[in-house]
Design a protein around this motif. Structure first.
Motif, PDB file in Angstrom:
ATOM      1  N   ALA A 337       0.803  -1.217   0.000  1.00  0.00           N
ATOM      2  CA  ALA A 337       0.000   0.000   0.000  1.00  0.00           C
ATOM      3  C   ALA A 337       0.839   1.272   0.000  1.00  0.00           C
ATOM      4  CB  ALA A 337      -0.914   0.007   1.221  1.00  0.00           C
ATOM      5  N   SER A 338       2.139   1.145   0.165  1.00  0.00           N
ATOM      6  CA  SER A 338       2.951   2.330   0.433  1.00  0.00           C
ATOM      7  C   SER A 338       4.078   2.503  -0.561  1.00  0.00           C
ATOM      8  CB  SER A 338       3.558   2.231   1.844  1.00  0.00           C
ATOM      9  OG  SER A 338       2.555   2.034   2.809  1.00  0.00           O
ATOM     10  N   ALA A 339       4.429   3.776  -0.781  1.00  0.00           N
ATOM     11  CA  ALA A 339       5.635   4.093  -1.535  1.00  0.00           C
ATOM     12  C   ALA A 339       6.846   3.770  -0.661  1.00  0.00           C
ATOM     13  CB  ALA A 339       5.622   5.570  -1.918  1.00  0.00           C
ATOM     14  N   PRO A 340       8.007   3.489  -1.295  1.00  0.00           N
ATOM     15  CA  PRO A 340       8.229   3.461  -2.741  1.00  0.00           C
ATOM     16  C   PRO A 340       7.747   2.155  -3.357  1.00  0.00           C
ATOM     17  CG  PRO A 340      10.245   2.878  -1.609  1.00  0.00           C
ATOM     18  CD  PRO A 340       9.242   3.200  -0.538  1.00  0.00           C
ATOM     19  N   GLY A 359      10.355  -9.819  -7.464  1.00  0.00           N
ATOM     20  CA  GLY A 359      10.950  -9.202  -6.283  1.00  0.00           C
ATOM     21  C   GLY A 359      10.897  -7.689  -6.290  1.00  0.00           C
ATOM     22  N   THR A 360      10.057  -7.112  -7.142  1.00  0.00           N
ATOM     23  CA  THR A 360       9.939  -5.664  -7.255  1.00  0.00           C
ATOM     24  C   THR A 360       8.896  -5.135  -6.277  1.00  0.00           C
ATOM     25  OG1 THR A 360      10.462  -5.805  -9.615  1.00  0.00           O
ATOM     26  CG2 THR A 360       9.466  -3.752  -8.842  1.00  0.00           C
ATOM     27  N   GLU A 361       9.222  -4.094  -5.548  1.00  0.00           N
ATOM     28  CA  GLU A 361       8.250  -3.497  -4.630  1.00  0.00           C
ATOM     29  C   GLU A 361       7.123  -2.843  -5.425  1.00  0.00           C
ATOM     30  OE1 GLU A 361       9.738  -0.922  -1.630  1.00  0.00           O
ATOM     31  OE2 GLU A 361      11.447  -2.204  -1.128  1.00  0.00           O
ATOM     32  N   ALA A 367      -8.840   2.982  -6.202  1.00  0.00           N
ATOM     33  CA  ALA A 367     -10.063   3.592  -6.692  1.00  0.00           C
ATOM     34  C   ALA A 367     -10.481   4.783  -5.846  1.00  0.00           C
ATOM     35  CB  ALA A 367     -11.176   2.549  -6.708  1.00  0.00           C
ATOM     36  N   SER A 368     -10.177   4.731  -4.560  1.00  0.00           N
ATOM     37  CA  SER A 368     -10.576   5.807  -3.646  1.00  0.00           C
ATOM     38  C   SER A 368      -9.397   6.629  -3.151  1.00  0.00           C
ATOM     39  CB  SER A 368     -11.339   5.226  -2.446  1.00  0.00           C
ATOM     40  OG  SER A 368     -10.534   4.308  -1.721  1.00  0.00           O
ATOM     41  N   GLY A 369      -8.232   6.442  -3.770  1.00  0.00           N
ATOM     42  CA  GLY A 369      -7.083   7.258  -3.410  1.00  0.00           C
ATOM     43  C   GLY A 369      -5.864   6.443  -3.041  1.00  0.00           C
ATOM     44  N   ARG A 370      -4.864   7.127  -2.514  1.00  0.00           N
ATOM     45  CA  ARG A 370      -3.647   6.471  -2.041  1.00  0.00           C
ATOM     46  C   ARG A 370      -3.855   6.039  -0.588  1.00  0.00           C
ATOM     47  NH1 ARG A 370      -1.775  11.157  -4.920  1.00  0.00           N
ATOM     48  NH2 ARG A 370      -0.782  10.542  -6.885  1.00  0.00           N
ATOM     49  N   HIS A 371      -3.349   4.870  -0.257  1.00  0.00           N
ATOM     50  CA  HIS A 371      -3.610   4.315   1.065  1.00  0.00           C
ATOM     51  C   HIS A 371      -2.301   4.112   1.829  1.00  0.00           C
ATOM     52  CE1 HIS A 371      -7.750   3.942  -0.049  1.00  0.00           C
ATOM     53  NE2 HIS A 371      -7.435   3.206  -1.093  1.00  0.00           N
ATOM     54  N   GLU A 372      -1.751   5.220   2.271  1.00  0.00           N
ATOM     55  CA  GLU A 372      -0.542   5.186   3.087  1.00  0.00           C
ATOM     56  C   GLU A 372      -0.976   5.055   4.542  1.00  0.00           C
ATOM     57  OE1 GLU A 372       2.638   5.423   2.022  1.00  0.00           O
ATOM     58  OE2 GLU A 372       2.252   5.761  -0.114  1.00  0.00           O
TER      59      GLU A 372
END
Length: 401
Positions: A337-340, A359-361, A367-372
């Protein structure tokens, strides 16, 4: 010889059955299919089911297994029903994770009595009360919708911007109603508004005329109702109108349902104002909107996009975790759910599986936004102004900070 052949056949059959049992991964759904939000629940469930469909249509989960979603009814307001439904998911269905519950009290009951003891991650697309943030949950309870601490502030800001500086407030006497009312009243009064009366009411009663008499005694024109569209909220509005007590009605997200308008009357509620969590203008929102329309349900239905994200995120976390085991899933959920990470959008299941295998993050933007997720499993979000126009709730845009 015949006995040996039969034994071998039985063994093969047992292996086949075992293989079949292992060919699916379960993520449960807990919703208020009856009770205070029964008209709001179907499109929320459809949002979650759409995510399941995307997974299965693009090769399935964990090397081709089918993702399935058993469901349970919490009734929204009955803690025992919520606990029982969650217990069935955790201990009988043996789900890996749960989308839900929807109403805050149901989420808290399900978490405390079944999910947390069973080590099961829950992601609610609709439980907005601040009380969810306070759970001692071993990092197992999350939500894809912002807290009512934020929605209450935005509702207060919206009314004051419209010149509505005196209101009466009534709220359903549970975690949801109290949390939203407290946040609204604090922000409203801090910015110059006057709350003439602030009364709790019990859900599922036939008569609220006594409460309405107290609420209307101060003579203010605006009534804020923080309750549910299919139970107390509906009855309060109908009886307020019948008593000729107020000229303007306001609600929160639990009131945003066209069933409310149909039940109380389009003419009665024309111009009613409300707020609800919404979806920002991001690529994932447009993708979801098109997919939901193709699937035959309204993408703007309250919490439908958040439910899609909850289900898709859990599927991504299970894939990232590498098994249908419950252990390690919370950490995997935070990771996807999180960057990076490489951005993954709604519907991009096959792409996500390939990235995870390499093995890639990854970083899901939904649909409702970023979930950090923060330390409490909460997310930031946006709030949308809603209004009743020509017999239905329509969006009027975002409420800005």
């Amino acid at each position: 010889m015949k006995k040996n052949v039969l034994s071998m056949a039985a063994a093969a059959s047992a292996l086949a059955l075992a293989g079949g049992a292992q060919a699916e991964v379960k993520v449960g759904f807990l919703g208020g299919f009856t009770g205070g939000i029964e008209s709001l629940t179907p499109p929320i469930f459809e949002g979650a089911q759409l995510a399941v469909r995307h997974v299965n249509e693009q090769g399935g989960i964990l090397d081709g297994q089918e993702l399935v979603m058993p469901s349970g009814d919490t009734t929204c307001s009955d803690a025992s029903a919520a606990s029982n439904a969650a217990d069935r998911m955790v201990n009988t269905e043996q789900v890996t994770a749960i989308v839900g519950a929807l109403c805050t009290g149901a989420t808290i009951a399900a978490a405390n009595n079944a999910a947390i003891p069973g080590g099961v991650v829950m992601v609610s697309p609709a439980s907005t009360a601040p009380a969810v943030s306070e759970l001692d949950d071993n990092d197992l309870v999350y939500r894809t919708v912002p807290s009512d601490g934020f929605q209450g502030e935005m509702l207060a800001k919206l009314l004051l911007e419209k010149g509505i500086d005196e209101v009466a407030v009534t709220y359903v006497n549970n975690d949801y109603g109290r949390g939203l009312a407290d946040a609204f009243v604090e922000a409203y009064e801090a910015n110059g508004g006057m709350v003439a009366e602030n009364l709790a009411h019990e859900d599922n009663r036939a008569d609220y005329r006594s409460e309405l008499g107290s609420l209307s005694a101060a003579g203010v024109e605006t009534l804020v109702v923080l309750a549910y569209a299919d139970t107390s909220g509906q009855t309060v509005l109908r009886q307020a109108y019948e008593g000729g007590m107020f000229t303007q009605y306001v609600g929160g997200d639990g009131m945003v349902g066209d069933s409310l308008v149909e039940a109380v009357g389009a003419d009665v509620l024309e111009g009613m104002i409300a707020t609800r969590p919404g979806s920002p203008d991001l690529p994932g929102t447009e993708i979801f909107n098109e997919a939901a329309e193709a699937a035959g349900f309204d993408p703007s239905a309250v919490f439908a996009a958040q439910a899609y994200d909850a289900a898709f995120l859990l599927a991504l976390a299970i894939e990232q975790n590498g098994s249908a085991e419950r252990e390690g899933l919370a950490e995997a959920l935070r990771s996807v759910a999180s960057a990076p990470g490489e951005v993954v959008l709604p519907g991009e299941w096959e792409k996500a599986v390939e990235l995870i295998a390499a093995g890639t993050e990854i970083n899901y933007e939904g649909a409702s936004g970023r979930h950090e997720f923060d330390d409490n499993g909460d997310v930031p979000g946006v709030v949308v102004e809603m209004a009743v126009e020509e017999g239905r709730f329509v969006g009027r845009g975002f409420v800005d900070l």
